[in-house]
Design an enzyme around this catalytic site. Structure first.
Site, short mmCIF file in Angstrom:
data_model
loop_
_atom_site.label_atom_id
_atom_site.label_comp_id
_atom_site.label_asym_id
_atom_site.label_seq_id
_atom_site.Cartn_x
_atom_site.Cartn_y
_atom_site.Cartn_z
N LYS A 1 7.34 -10.50 57.64
CA LYS A 1 6.85 -9.15 57.36
C LYS A 1 7.13 -8.30 58.59
CE LYS A 1 4.46 -7.28 53.91
NZ LYS A 1 4.50 -7.61 52.47
N GLY B 1 -6.93 0.54 38.89
CA GLY B 1 -5.72 1.17 39.40
C GLY B 1 -4.74 1.38 38.26
N GLY C 1 -1.30 2.48 38.86
CA GLY C 1 -0.08 2.83 39.58
C GLY C 1 1.14 2.22 38.89
N VAL D 1 2.63 -0.83 38.89
CA VAL D 1 2.54 -2.11 38.17
C VAL D 1 1.63 -1.97 36.95
CG1 VAL D 1 1.86 -4.53 38.32
CG2 VAL D 1 2.93 -3.44 40.29
N ALA D 2 0.45 -1.38 37.15
CA ALA D 2 -0.52 -1.30 36.05
C ALA D 2 0.02 -0.52 34.86
CB ALA D 2 -1.83 -0.68 36.56
P1 NAD Z 1 0.66 1.81 43.44
O1 NAD Z 1 0.37 2.41 44.75
O2 NAD Z 1 1.72 2.38 42.56
O3 NAD Z 1 -0.67 1.75 42.56
C1 NAD Z 1 -1.94 1.49 43.07
C2 NAD Z 1 -2.91 2.47 42.39
O4 NAD Z 1 -4.24 2.08 42.68
C3 NAD Z 1 -2.74 3.91 42.89
O5 NAD Z 1 -2.51 4.75 41.79
C4 NAD Z 1 -4.08 4.21 43.57
O6 NAD Z 1 -4.49 5.55 43.41
C5 NAD Z 1 -5.01 3.28 42.85
N1 NAD Z 1 -6.23 2.92 43.57
C6 NAD Z 1 -6.40 2.73 44.90
N2 NAD Z 1 -7.68 2.39 45.18
C7 NAD Z 1 -8.32 2.38 43.98
C8 NAD Z 1 -9.66 2.06 43.60
N3 NAD Z 1 -10.58 1.73 44.50
N4 NAD Z 1 -9.98 2.12 42.30
C9 NAD Z 1 -9.06 2.48 41.36
N5 NAD Z 1 -7.77 2.76 41.67
C10 NAD Z 1 -7.42 2.71 42.96
O7 NAD Z 1 0.95 0.28 43.73
P2 NAD Z 1 1.64 -0.80 42.79
O8 NAD Z 1 3.04 -0.96 43.20
O9 NAD Z 1 1.30 -0.54 41.38
O10 NAD Z 1 0.88 -2.12 43.29
C11 NAD Z 1 -0.46 -2.38 42.95
C12 NAD Z 1 -0.97 -3.54 43.77
O11 NAD Z 1 -0.16 -4.70 43.52
C13 NAD Z 1 -0.89 -3.33 45.29
O12 NAD Z 1 -1.98 -3.99 45.87
C14 NAD Z 1 0.39 -4.01 45.68
O13 NAD Z 1 0.36 -4.46 47.02
C15 NAD Z 1 0.41 -5.17 44.73
N6 NAD Z 1 1.74 -5.69 44.44
C16 NAD Z 1 2.70 -4.84 43.96
C17 NAD Z 1 3.97 -5.34 43.68
C18 NAD Z 1 5.06 -4.45 43.14
O14 NAD Z 1 6.09 -4.95 42.69
N7 NAD Z 1 4.88 -3.14 43.12
C19 NAD Z 1 4.26 -6.70 43.87
C20 NAD Z 1 3.25 -7.56 44.32
C21 NAD Z 1 1.99 -7.02 44.61
#
Ligand code: NAD
Length: 354
Positions: free
Chosen positions: A80, A179, A181, A183-184
């Site tokens: 990292k 959340g 974002g 992934v969701a």
């Molecule tokens: P993202 O930033 O697109 O989405 C995260 C969302 O969570 C944001 O919209 C944010 O506003 C919201 N959020 C933050 N705190 C919150 C809370 N307390 N309550 C409700 N919503 C809240 O990130 P992502 O890429 O969708 O990733 C989501 C998670 O998965 C992260 O923790 C990331 O590290 C992990 N992850 C992502 C990937 C990937 O491929 N993108 C891979 C492995 C792990």
């Protein structure tokens, strides 16, 4: 903190420190374990208040990558990078200086996107080094990893459903998404296609509005997500959300989501288990993104193959659940054993002189 003691205790190989005052760069690269292959992990750009905080963060994250890649069956080690800066401090010069430092490691570390970094930043890094993955498809990369991450979580949820309810179908099941974002949003697509019911919490009003536009139920109070009566709680926002305060509030049978480091402390996997909640270890179920990247590293990126390999998260989770049962340990401990045993087995094979 004594850095070398910490590294020895947690099995780290290397920590490199870089500065380029003119480019405003202060960075660390941590290489945890390269038994299985080059250390792969994103560059996080974060304005840590102290160097110690930044060093602990980068070392911890690098170790997490070793476990994630090992358990996913990839020939990649864990690493990292961390740049101490806020989003406003970023510049082309900073990212290119970082790229040149990555290059000095000669491929022992391969970088990609993480919190605070964008594809644009990666493009700057790629000007200076070939050791960067996760570039846009138009540039020969594997593109947005969240597509495969979401698919892997969907497949993992089905493996958990089979274990708990005897059927992998998610039709009619209620999933609480924390959340909304990248992934969701993709995950919600898979789940609604299967006619699951979704309840969404999101702190960003724009994200909440997107969920409403998609006809999903939303919560006005983000913290109310922990109290939702549901079948699956899916943390897709931040880490550390499974803790002494939140676990007693959960009213689900399964926790399965995207966020990294969901358990605040290791012992919280036992707390979940004693409450009768099946926990899908985060780095097992969210490995789709790193699996996607591994295909880019192998050569030509192939989306079909990426989906096929990501789909195997289903089998890996079944293996983890079986191990947890047979050894009477938690699923989080079983996941760690899976990763550690694979690294050990490959380490032994590598003693053979070629
Ligand atoms: P993202 O930033 O697109 O989405 C995260 C969302 O969570 C944001 O919209 C944010 O506003 C919201 N959020 C933050 N705190 C919150 C809370 N307390 N309550 C409700 N919503 C809240 O990130 P992502 O890429 O969708 O990733 C989501 C998670 O998965 C992260 O923790 C990331 O590290 C992990 N992850 C992502 C990937 C990937 O491929 N993108 C891979 C492995 C792990």
């Amino acid at each position: 903190m004594n850095v070398t003691d910490y590294m020895e205790a947690h099995g780290h190989e290397q920590l490199s420190v870089y500065t380029d005052p003119e480019a405003g760069l202060r960075a660390f690269i941590a290489i945890h374990d390269t038994t299985l292959g080059p250390a792969v992990g994103g560059v996080r750009i974060w304005p840590h208040r102290t160097e110690q905080e930044a060093i602990v963060d980068v070392l911890r994250l690098a170790r997490g990558m070793t476990y994630k890649s090992a358990a996913a069956g990839l020939n990649m080690g864990g690493g990292k990078a961390l740049i101490i800066a806020s989003a406003q401090d970023k510049s082309e010069a900073m990212m290119r200086a970082f790229g040149r430092f990555v290059d000095t490691l000669g491929g022992r570390y391969v970088t990609t996107e993480d919190v605070g970094a964008t594809l644009r930043d990666l493009e700057h890094v790629a000007q200076e080094t070939e050791y960067v993955v996760g570039l846009p498809v138009s540039q020969g990369g594997s593109g947005d990893p969240s597509i495969m991450t979401a698919f892997g979580i969907y497949r993992g949820m089905k493996a958990c459903a089979l274990d708990v309810w005897g059927s992998e179908s998610l039709e009619g099941r209620t999933v609480a998404l924390q959340g909304f974002g990248k992934v969701a949003t993709r995950l919600a697509g898979h789940l609604t296609n299967e006619r699951a019911r979704l309840v969404v919490s999101e702190i960003d009003p724009a994200g909440l509005e997107r969920a409403r536009q998609a006809n999903l139920e939303t919560l006005d109070d983000p913290s109310a997500i922990y109290d939702q009566e549901c079948d699956i709680f899916a943390p897709c926002a931040l880490g550390g959300i499974l803790n002494d305060d939140t676990i007693p509030r959960l009213r689900c049978r399964i926790v399965a989501g995207a966020a990294n480091n969901q358990l605040l402390e290791d012992r919280h996997s036992s707390t979940l288990q004693s409450k009768g909640i099946l926990y899908a270890p985060d780095y097992i179920i969210n490995a789709g993104g790193v699996i996607n990247i591994s295909l880019e590293m192998e050569g030509e990126y192939d989306e079909t193959l990426a989906a096929e390999r990501t789909g195997r998260i289903y089998d890996t989770l079944q293996q983890v659940m079986d191990t947890a049962r047979s050894r009477d340990i938690t699923t989080a401990q079983a996941a760690d054993r899976l990763a550690e045993e694979r690294i050990e087995a490959v380490r032994r094979v590598k003693r053979i002189y070629l």
